[in-house]
Design a protein around this motif. Structure first.
Motif, PDB file in Angstrom:
ATOM      1  N   SER A   1     -28.720  50.258  27.232  1.00  0.00           N
ATOM      2  CA  SER A   1     -28.370  50.860  28.771  1.00  0.00           C
ATOM      3  C   SER A   1     -27.973  52.456  28.354  1.00  0.00           C
ATOM      4  O   SER A   1     -27.969  52.499  26.997  1.00  0.00           O
ATOM      5  CB  SER A   1     -27.329  50.124  29.413  1.00  0.00           C
TER       6      SER A   1
ATOM      7  N   ASN B   1     -21.131  54.242  28.526  1.00  0.00           N
ATOM      8  CA  ASN B   1     -20.708  53.224  29.453  1.00  0.00           C
ATOM      9  C   ASN B   1     -19.396  52.307  28.942  1.00  0.00           C
ATOM     10  O   ASN B   1     -18.814  51.326  29.007  1.00  0.00           O
ATOM     11  CB  ASN B   1     -21.847  51.734  29.219  1.00  0.00           C
TER      12      ASN B   1
ATOM     13  N   LEU C   1     -21.022  44.031  34.376  1.00  0.00           N
ATOM     14  CA  LEU C   1     -21.751  45.517  34.376  1.00  0.00           C
ATOM     15  C   LEU C   1     -22.444  45.921  33.048  1.00  0.00           C
ATOM     16  O   LEU C   1     -22.848  47.214  32.934  1.00  0.00           O
ATOM     17  CB  LEU C   1     -20.671  46.508  35.013  1.00  0.00           C
TER      18      LEU C   1
ATOM     19  N   GLU D   1     -17.700  49.948  38.934  1.00  0.00           N
ATOM     20  CA  GLU D   1     -18.954  50.212  39.406  1.00  0.00           C
ATOM     21  C   GLU D   1     -18.979  51.634  39.581  1.00  0.00           C
ATOM     22  O   GLU D   1     -20.092  52.300  39.457  1.00  0.00           O
ATOM     23  CB  GLU D   1     -19.385  49.391  40.734  1.00  0.00           C
ATOM     24  N   ILE D   2     -17.964  52.244  40.529  1.00  0.00           N
ATOM     25  CA  ILE D   2     -18.090  53.597  40.707  1.00  0.00           C
ATOM     26  C   ILE D   2     -18.113  54.477  39.445  1.00  0.00           C
ATOM     27  O   ILE D   2     -18.696  55.415  39.412  1.00  0.00           O
ATOM     28  CB  ILE D   2     -16.861  53.895  41.614  1.00  0.00           C
TER      29      ILE D   2
ATOM     30  N   LYS E   1     -21.677  54.291  37.649  1.00  0.00           N
ATOM     31  CA  LYS E   1     -22.521  55.002  38.665  1.00  0.00           C
ATOM     32  C   LYS E   1     -22.318  56.495  38.261  1.00  0.00           C
ATOM     33  O   LYS E   1     -23.587  57.093  37.920  1.00  0.00           O
ATOM     34  CB  LYS E   1     -22.438  54.579  40.081  1.00  0.00           C
ATOM     35  N   GLU E   2     -21.283  56.899  38.085  1.00  0.00           N
ATOM     36  CA  GLU E   2     -20.852  58.332  38.071  1.00  0.00           C
ATOM     37  C   GLU E   2     -21.274  58.672  36.606  1.00  0.00           C
ATOM     38  O   GLU E   2     -21.886  59.688  36.483  1.00  0.00           O
ATOM     39  CB  GLU E   2     -19.589  58.537  38.394  1.00  0.00           C
TER      40      GLU E   2
ATOM     41  N   GLN F   1     -23.394  57.587  34.678  1.00  0.00           N
ATOM     42  CA  GLN F   1     -24.661  57.357  34.560  1.00  0.00           C
ATOM     43  C   GLN F   1     -25.622  58.609  35.590  1.00  0.00           C
ATOM     44  O   GLN F   1     -26.924  58.505  35.309  1.00  0.00           O
ATOM     45  CB  GLN F   1     -25.353  55.803  34.815  1.00  0.00           C
ATOM     46  N   SER F   2     -25.104  59.031  36.385  1.00  0.00           N
ATOM     47  CA  SER F   2     -25.675  59.928  37.119  1.00  0.00           C
ATOM     48  C   SER F   2     -25.903  61.313  36.534  1.00  0.00           C
ATOM     49  O   SER F   2     -26.748  62.140  36.864  1.00  0.00           O
ATOM     50  CB  SER F   2     -24.854  60.267  38.313  1.00  0.00           C
TER      51      SER F   2
END
Lengths: 333, 333
Positions: free
Chosen positions: A53, A57, A85, A299-300, A303-304, A306-307
Motif C-alpha cells: 500500500s 502509512n 487500516l 482513518e483521517i 487518508k490525508e 495518502q492524498s
DNA sequence: CTGAAAGCGCTTACAG
DNA sequence: CTGAAAGCGCTTACAG
C-alpha cells in the motif's frame, strides 16, 4: 493469494480487487474467488499489504505512563485501527509534559507521518503545532469541548454530555447534586463543569444547592471529595464525578461509610472505562466512544497521508456520546 | 536503505547486516553506515522487514473483554513485543469460556501460527492442546504455579511470592493476617493461598489466627471480603488480597469505615497492575513482570516458528517476582 | 569482510 | 469486467 487466483481461475489482481471491494467484477467471479479462499483457508498477509500500500502509512500514538484505564482503551483501539487500516503503528510512552515533547520527537525520528494525540495532550496547541511544523500530521482525540481550529480532530461535546446526565438525574428527582471536577490542566474539565452548571440552572435549582468540589481525575481526589461531601450533615443525594476513576473512589468511600448506593446515594461518572464495570455496583456513566474515535482519527490520518496534499485538509468530526444507565444511580428516597 | 547504502558507499546487504548485528564487518564500515543513517534520518520500514523475514511470523493473543487492568497490560506488552520482534500480531477478544475456543479458531483461521495465552486460559490444558492439535504453537503465560508439561510456558512462582510477602508482613510484626483468595477457576488461586499458609505456618502462627476469605479476583468480592473482615470486633492488622483489584476494594472500604491505611491496617495485593498505583495510598504488591513475560513468550514462539521443527521444543522459563514496597503496608501499631 | 540478485505477498497504474 | 508486470523495502542463501 496466487493459489487462490489459480484455483478460482482468475488473476491475482482480481482477487485483490474483490478482497478490497474495489473496481467492478461479476458476481460469479466473486463467488468463485470466495469459494477458493474458503477451500484454501487463505488469509491475507498484513505485512505485505502494508508494504504494498502507500508507503506513508506509519502512524503513532502517545501513551501516558503509568497508564490510566482510559489510556489503555486508547492504545487498544489504536492497535485495532492500525490492523483494520493496514497501517504501521508506533507507540511512544511519556510521563511528564517535558517528555511528551521528547516522545513526539522520537516518533517523528522513527518515521511516523501522522500522530494520534489523546487527552490531555490533545488540547495542547503547542504540541499539535510542533507536530505539524515538523511535517507530520496530528489528529487530536477528545480535546474537551472546542476542537483546535488549526488541526484535525475527533471529539464529543463534553458540555452537552454532562448537561444531559445532570438533567437525567434531575428528572429522577435529585436536586442536591454534587459535582467533582477534573484536573484543571485538562481542557475537558471546564466543559464538563459548565454542562453541569447549565443543566442545574435550567432546572431552576438554587445555586447554593450546587456543590462543586475540585478534583483532578485521579482516584485519590475522588476519595477526598467524597470525604468532604459525605462527611457533612446535609449530604447530596447524587454525586456526579468528572470521570470514572473518581466515581469509583466515591463508590468505595460510600460503602465503607455504610451509605448504600444507589438507595441512599446516586453516583455517576464519565468516560465508561473498564473501571465503570469492574467496580460494584456498576457505574452509570457517559460513554465516550473511544474505539470509534481512535479508528476515525487513524482513518483521517491515513487518508490525508495518502492524498499527497501539501498542507493537510483539516477535518473535525463530532461523535455522539451515550448515557450508560447501570446500577449506581436511582431516584432519591 | 538503498540511499543509506549509497551514501556509506556499501551495499544494501551490508547495511542490513549492521542494522541487525549479524555477520561480521569492519568497525569503519559500521561507523560509515551509522553516520549515513544519522544524516539521512533513515528508519527501517517494519512492514518490509516483517514481509522479508521468515513468512511464519504471525502470532496472536487472546484478550478477555471487558478487559481487566491485568489483561490490558498483557496486550500492551504484546504490541511492544511484536514491534521489537517484527512479528505480525493479531488480537482476538473473548468473553466466556465457550467463545475462548471460538476465538482460538478465528485466530487459527486467520493464519496465526503461534498464540500467546494469558491467564486464566493459560492453565487450560484443553485449550492449549487444541491449539497444538491444530498445528499452531501455544505459549502459556503465568499459568499459576505449575507449568503445563506439554507446552511452552513463561511463569513466576506464585506460591513463593505470596509466601515471601506474607513473611515480610510477619517480619513487620503482623500476626493476624487475613488472606482473600482468587477465583477458584484460576490456577493461580490455589498456589497463592498455599504460599500464604506455608509462610504463616513457618512463622508458627496459630491456624485460628489465619483468616481466609474466598474471593474471585474481582473488585466486588474484595469489597465483600473487606466487609466481613473489618466488620468484626477482632480485626486483622493486615489483609493480603490475592490481586490488586481486590486490594483496591479493601482500601476503599477501609477508608469509608474510617480505618486508616497503613496505620491501623496494612493492605497488600498481587500483580502490580495500573490499579496498584492509581489508588491511594499506593498499594504494596507483588510485581509480576508481565512485559518481560510476554516478550519472552513471543520470542519463544518466533524462534520455534522459524526453526522449522516438526514438533516444537518445549521451553519453560521461570522469571523472578519482586515485592514492590509502597505505602499501604507498615508495622502494626 | 562484502555484494548481486532473488524473493517475501501484496497493490496499482495502465491496457485491453 | 479482467490481466501482465512493476514495485513496495527489506532479508537471505550463495559467491567471492
Amino acid at each position: 493469494m496466487k493459489d487462490v487466483a489459480d484455483r478460482a481461475g482468475v488473476s491475482q489482481m482480481t482477487v485483490s480487487s474483490i478482497l478490497n471491494g474495489q473496481g467492478s467484477y461479476r458476481d460469479a467471479t466473486k463467488r468463485a474467488v470466495m469459494a477458493a479462499i474458503e477451500e484454501l483457508g487463505y488469509t491475507p498477509n498484513l505485512a505485505a499489504k502494508r508494504l504494498a500500500s502507500a508507503a506513508d502509512n506509519r502512524i503513532g500514538v502517545l501513551l501516558l505512563t503509568p497508564a490510566t484505564p482510559y489510556m489503555l482503551a486508547v492504545v487498544t483501539a489504536a492497535v485495532e485501527a492500525s490492523g483494520n487500516l493496514a497501517a504501521q503503528l508506533q507507540i511512544e510512552r511519556w510521563t511528564s509534559l517535558t517528555d511528551a515533547f521528547l516522545a513526539v520527537r522520537k516518533l517523528l525520528a522513527a518515521g511516523t507521518r501522522g500522530v494520534i494525540v489523546p487527552p490531555p495532550l490533545s488540547a495542547s496547541t503547542q504540541l499539535l503545532d510542533m507536530i505539524a511544523a515538523s511535517g507530520a500530521i496530528p489528529v487530536s482525540i477528545a480535546p474537551g469541548g472546542a476542537p483546535p481550529a488549526a488541526h484535525s480532530c475527533v471529539w464529543i461535546d463534553d458540555e452537552a454530555a454532562t448537561a444531559e446526565m445532570t438533567s437525567w438525574l434531575v428528572g429522577m428527582g435529585h436536586r442536591r447534586i454534587a459535582f467533582i471536577t477534573g484536573d484543571p490542566e485538562h481542557a475537558s474539565t471546564g466543559f464538563r463543569l459548565e454542562g453541569y452548571r447549565r443543566a442545574m440552572e435550567a432546572a431552576g435549582i438554587d445555586p447554593s444547592d450546587q456543590l462543586v468540589v475540585q478534583g483532578d481525575y485521579k482516584w485519590k481526589s475522588g476519595l477526598e471529595a467524597a470525604e468532604m461531601l459525605l462527611g457533612q450533615a446535609d449530604r447530596p443525594t447524587a454525586i456526579f464525578a468528572g470521570n470514572d476513576d473518581m466515581a469509583a473512589a466515591v463508590l468505595s468511600f460510600a460503602h465503607g461509610k455504610g451509605i448504600s448506593v444507589p438507595d441512599e446515594l446516586s453516583v455517576v461518572g464519565f468516560d465508561d472505562t473498564v473501571l465503570a464495570t469492574a467496580v460494584w455496583p456498576k457505574i452509570t456513566t457517559v460513554k465516550q466512544p473511544v474505539e470509534q474515535m481512535v479508528q476515525l482519527g487513524a482513518e483521517i490520518l491515513l487518508k490525508e497521508l495518502q492524498s499527497g496534499r501539501k498542507s493537510p485538509k483539516i477535518v473535525h468530526r463530532q461523535l455522539d456520546f451515550t448515557i450508560m444507565a447501570r446500577e449506581s444511580a436511582a431516584p432519591p428516597r
